[in-house]
Write a protein that holds these residues in place. Structure first.
Motif, mmCIF file in Angstrom:
data_model
loop_
_atom_site.group_PDB
_atom_site.id
_atom_site.type_symbol
_atom_site.label_atom_id
_atom_site.label_comp_id
_atom_site.label_asym_id
_atom_site.label_seq_id
_atom_site.Cartn_x
_atom_site.Cartn_y
_atom_site.Cartn_z
ATOM 1 N N ARG A 137 -38.539 -18.541 -45.467
ATOM 2 C CA ARG A 137 -37.228 -18.513 -46.131
ATOM 3 C C ARG A 137 -37.209 -17.641 -47.378
ATOM 4 O O ARG A 137 -36.238 -16.933 -47.642
ATOM 5 N N ALA A 141 -34.839 -14.345 -47.604
ATOM 6 C CA ALA A 141 -33.825 -14.238 -48.655
ATOM 7 C C ALA A 141 -34.066 -13.004 -49.519
ATOM 8 O O ALA A 141 -33.123 -12.302 -49.909
ATOM 9 N N ARG A 144 -32.976 -9.885 -47.542
ATOM 10 C CA ARG A 144 -31.509 -9.807 -47.479
ATOM 11 C C ARG A 144 -30.930 -9.379 -48.827
ATOM 12 O O ARG A 144 -29.948 -8.644 -48.880
ATOM 13 N N SER A 145 -31.566 -9.814 -49.915
ATOM 14 C CA SER A 145 -31.051 -9.481 -51.249
ATOM 15 C C SER A 145 -31.172 -7.990 -51.571
ATOM 16 O O SER A 145 -30.457 -7.483 -52.433
#
Length: 196
Positions: A137, A141, A144-145
């Motif tokens: 995770r 994340a 994606r950021s």
């Protein structure tokens, strides 16, 4: 031209790359660190080569700063995961693109901007794929950021190219370079890398 998942790219990344990357996340993270450092270096080198191009200097200052921030973020992840910083043999991707840069101006400037944009576009695509497919995770994340900034970077290189060159010339040369970029990735490099 094939339908691409990201603007300016002629072909999408193969599922084989995604599988290879996920199976070798430690190496991908280390290579990602190198990529961010090199991207900052490219922006700084262009600023040094073309110091009188005001828009270029202004825009690439922001990119260099952001790339260094990403470099620091990746290195913090490496440290938390006990992955030591180390050199990695470079895949043929960047060298293959740089070989296309014309030696004489103004072609050299145009090619440098467009190749930088293509590399950023591919980074945007591949970091997004990692963000969608990595089970961890925190890493998902993180990747994606980074997508928005990578998209902004390749957009900036395109805008700079069209600032200094006629749009028709930019479009024609971009298509030529995008073909080379696609061909360089047609065969999966045996060593896992962000651009391989």
């Amino acid at each position: 031209m094939a339908v691409a998942t990201v603007k300016y790219l002629q072909t999408p990344t193969s599922p084989a790359w995604i599988e290879q990357a996920i199976a070798n996340l430690d190496t991908i993270l280390l290579d990602h660190s190198h990529c961010e450092r090199k991207a900052a270096g490219v922006a700084l080198n262009l600023m040094c080569r073309y110091p009188s191009n005001t828009q270029l200097v202004y825009q690439l200052t922001a990119i260099a700063r952001e790339e260094l921030e990403h470099f620091q973020q990746v290195n913090q992840i490496l440290e938390r995961r006990n992955i030591p910083l180390a050199p990695l043999p470079a895949p043929p991707y960047a060298a293959g693109l740089k070989a296309q840069v014309r030696r004489n101006e103004p072609g050299r400037l145009l090619d440098s901007l467009l190749i930088s944009g293509l590399i950023e576009a591919r980074s945007h695509e591949r970091l997004g794929l990692l963000g969608e497919n990595v089970r961890d995770r925190e890493l998902a994340a993180f990747y994606r950021s980074l997508m928005a900034s990578e998209a902004r970077h390749y957009g900036t290189y395109w805008v700079l190219a069209t600032t200094y060159f006629p749009r028709e010339e930019v479009t024609e040369r971009l298509e030529e370079l995008a073909t080379v970029e696609s061909e360089l990735l047609a065969t999966l490099h045996p060593q896992p890398r962000i651009h391989a």
